[in-house]
Design a protein around this motif. Structure first.
Motif, PDB file in Angstrom:
ATOM      1  N   LYS A  25      18.879  42.448  42.679  1.00  0.00           N
ATOM      2  CA  LYS A  25      18.655  41.527  43.802  1.00  0.00           C
ATOM      3  C   LYS A  25      19.195  41.997  45.148  1.00  0.00           C
ATOM      4  O   LYS A  25      18.879  41.379  46.161  1.00  0.00           O
ATOM      5  N   GLY A  26      20.016  42.997  45.137  1.00  0.00           N
ATOM      6  CA  GLY A  26      20.672  43.381  46.398  1.00  0.00           C
ATOM      7  C   GLY A  26      21.973  42.620  46.567  1.00  0.00           C
ATOM      8  O   GLY A  26      22.161  41.566  45.976  1.00  0.00           O
ATOM      9  N   TYR A  28      23.307  40.886  49.017  1.00  0.00           N
ATOM     10  CA  TYR A  28      23.362  39.581  49.666  1.00  0.00           C
ATOM     11  C   TYR A  28      22.452  38.573  49.008  1.00  0.00           C
ATOM     12  O   TYR A  28      22.656  37.381  49.095  1.00  0.00           O
ATOM     13  N   GLN A  29      21.457  39.088  48.333  1.00  0.00           N
ATOM     14  CA  GLN A  29      20.549  38.195  47.612  1.00  0.00           C
ATOM     15  C   GLN A  29      21.211  37.712  46.324  1.00  0.00           C
ATOM     16  O   GLN A  29      20.915  36.623  45.845  1.00  0.00           O
ATOM     17  N   ASN A 106      18.931  51.101  43.968  1.00  0.00           N
ATOM     18  CA  ASN A 106      18.850  50.063  44.984  1.00  0.00           C
ATOM     19  C   ASN A 106      20.201  49.828  45.624  1.00  0.00           C
ATOM     20  O   ASN A 106      20.302  49.603  46.823  1.00  0.00           O
ATOM     21  N   LEU A 109      20.894  52.610  48.137  1.00  0.00           N
ATOM     22  CA  LEU A 109      20.180  52.460  49.403  1.00  0.00           C
ATOM     23  C   LEU A 109      20.759  51.323  50.226  1.00  0.00           C
ATOM     24  O   LEU A 109      20.966  51.440  51.425  1.00  0.00           O
ATOM     25  N   GLU A 110      21.026  50.230  49.546  1.00  0.00           N
ATOM     26  CA  GLU A 110      21.532  49.094  50.302  1.00  0.00           C
ATOM     27  C   GLU A 110      22.886  49.415  50.893  1.00  0.00           C
ATOM     28  O   GLU A 110      23.217  48.973  51.991  1.00  0.00           O
ATOM     29  N   ALA A 113      22.600  50.973  54.169  1.00  0.00           N
ATOM     30  CA  ALA A 113      22.254  49.978  55.187  1.00  0.00           C
ATOM     31  C   ALA A 113      23.474  49.179  55.618  1.00  0.00           C
ATOM     32  O   ALA A 113      23.717  48.974  56.811  1.00  0.00           O
TER      33      ALA A 113
END
Lengths: 200, 200, 200, 200
Positions: A25-26, A28-29, A106, A109-110, A113
């Motif tokens: 989900k990432g 923050y998700q 994921n 990558l996140e 960011a």
DNA sequence: GATGAATGAGTCTTCATTCAT
DNA sequence: GATGAATGAAGACTCATTCAT
């Protein structure tokens, strides 16, 4: 749920659950409830071991980094020519990425960011990146000393090389169906080695 | 606040405000209220022009992509040798990144992260990436036709090259103080061009 | 959209659109935008003709009432025995309900709910209900005068009768598949007429 | 506010607060904030026990139904003639309506309106209605078996009777000042019993 | 008369965090 | 150490209404 594990194992249990959730989900998700569910612990339990969500994120990333660094170091120790080590490294790292890291890409990558935006994360990232670059720089210096490589700026070249592989992983993460990461990495090393090799 | 602008200008106004906010906080950290404040419009006003937050994110990215593609296309049209075009491209793109894109870099990175996780974003990203790779591939093919470059796989090399630059931007985003993006890019092109050039 | 209709026709156009929307969604679930879309007019257009959403609701209901009253009056004028009129009324009203009113039943039910809570609506409802009861009361009085019916309290009986039919519509609205409204209404009239008829 | 109640009591507490608010404002007019205020709990607290506003609405109605059904069942058990039971039922139910149900009548009416429009609510309503009708049908059958009543269709008559009482409540809800619900109900039963009684 | 862009208070819902047990 | 009920600020989005054109 399970009672009285070693505190470090509990932390580990949480980190793994969190990593799985973040990958899906990432950062923050994903919610704390997601991690609660995935870990099998209770809300309060999580907060006993980590004082905030950010704390968990940080722990996940630290673990991630150190795992990667360990693997790289191991390869660099092998008694091979610099060119050969580079090839090995690429083969090994990309194979890892394709296989086990896949699920955690994921997060990777996140983290870039987030790191570009927030100080505390960035600092952690920098440490890792600098180690990584340092290793490559040493390798390249070794290559020049060997006369395998022509004279070049070792640090800049090391950054360039790091960038090349991070970039390949980046593109592949977006389009894993069409791209063959291993093959691309080999092409990249070929061009790189041809680009820096000493003509005799 | 301002009344009755041309609808396209309003959209533009919102996109710019949103881009600024996203750069500062990230897509998910940014709230609609932040965009409201930055844009000077009202909540309802935003929702009149865009039907959701995702819609705004998408618009920001589309705009971002097309701006970048335009610039690249322009350079590729110039009557130069392939090697020269590559150097130009690098100089130009990196200079842009350092200057004006700077503020939006965060968006760029975050988009990679989101794209790796969510279908609708990924699809948009793919279109852009493929165009980008395609252009590089053509350039490389031209280089081979010219006999500037030795025979190589054009598509793979193009991906490799794209990865190289995306990677450099990625690393630089994390550590802009220590790294000189332009210089690094030039080093990368040098090595690349040396790596693919035809020895005569 | 269409230009310069008679203002009353415009109002009518809006009322019909609103009725359709309300039937589908309920008064409070329906938005002005829904009515805008259904009517083909613009937001401002609606507000030119009606000063608020409540105003539209009221207009829809007034129209609804007067249509129903007209129909009832017509039947009551017919030269039949009281028992016969009652049967006619029932047959007619229930047939209407099943056919054309069907779509607007929801409005009907919701209006009861709203009326029980809010003064302005309740007052409108009361006027209608009293007219309705009054008509029935007259009919029943007529039945007693005729010696068709035994001596009973005309007003109370009229209310009872009104309640009987409203109740049947209510139940049927919830379960139209299993219930045959016409048949049920006939059964109800039979029992009622048997219950009030004068034994000779 | 209060800490650590029994979960069922907490649910009950919320249901009661919600019922009060719904009665005052209607399901859709009432906001979660209203319920928060009335219940003395926090927003999050409400959502811990009920996953949505609809969930609360449903709980309120279920409770409402079962309370009503319990009361009816009790009366039907009494050792009385069918006619007498019917009178009792009416007296009791209408007295209840006038007294305690008074506050919740609005909910009742609104539920009819919503049920006619939305599937999930309708289904709950149907279950209740069918139980209710079933009970009346049994009673009527008993009346025929006793030879208290003439031969009639038990189910249809039961629906008719249900409709009669729901209808009376409906009308009374609109105009409680002028109407005497108990008296009206007695008139209705009188006419009904006379209409179905077996002439000997 | 009519349009539709703009407003902003209000809606339901989520979620990191706390804390009595 | 662990639980999970409770908190309340914040989030995305809706919508009746207004008003410049």
């Amino acid at each position: 749920m399970n009672k009285r594990l070693d505190p470090d194992m509990r932390k580990q249990q949480i980190i793994e659950a969190a990593a799985a959730v973040f990958a899906r989900k990432g950062f923050y998700q994903a919610s704390m409830d997601d991690i609660v569910q995935e870990s099998g612990l209770s809300k309060g339990g999580l907060y006993w071991h980590f004082k905030s969500k950010d704390d968990i994120v940080t722990a996940v990333l630290d673990q991630f980094f150190s795992a990667e660094m360990d693997e790289i170091n191991e390869i660099l120790m092998a008694p091979l020519s610099v060119s050969e080590k580079l090839r090995q490294l690429v083969t090994q790292m990309m194979a890892d990425t394709v296989e086990e890291l896949n699920a955690y890409l994921n997060i990777w990558l996140e983290f870039y960011a987030v790191a570009a935006r927030e100080g505390s994360f960035r600092d952690r990232m920098l440490v890792y990146m600098q180690q990584f670059i340092e290793l490559f720089a040493l390798l390249i210096q070794q290559g020049m000393d060997n006369e395998e490589f022509r004279p070049i700026n070792a640090r800049e070249t090391a950054i360039t090389l790091t960038a090349q592989f991070e970039g390949l992983i980046l593109l592949w993460a977006i389009d894993p169906e069409t791209m063959n990461l291993l093959q691309l990495a080999e092409t990249a090393v070929d061009i790189f080695l041809e680009g820096v090799r000493k003509h005799t």
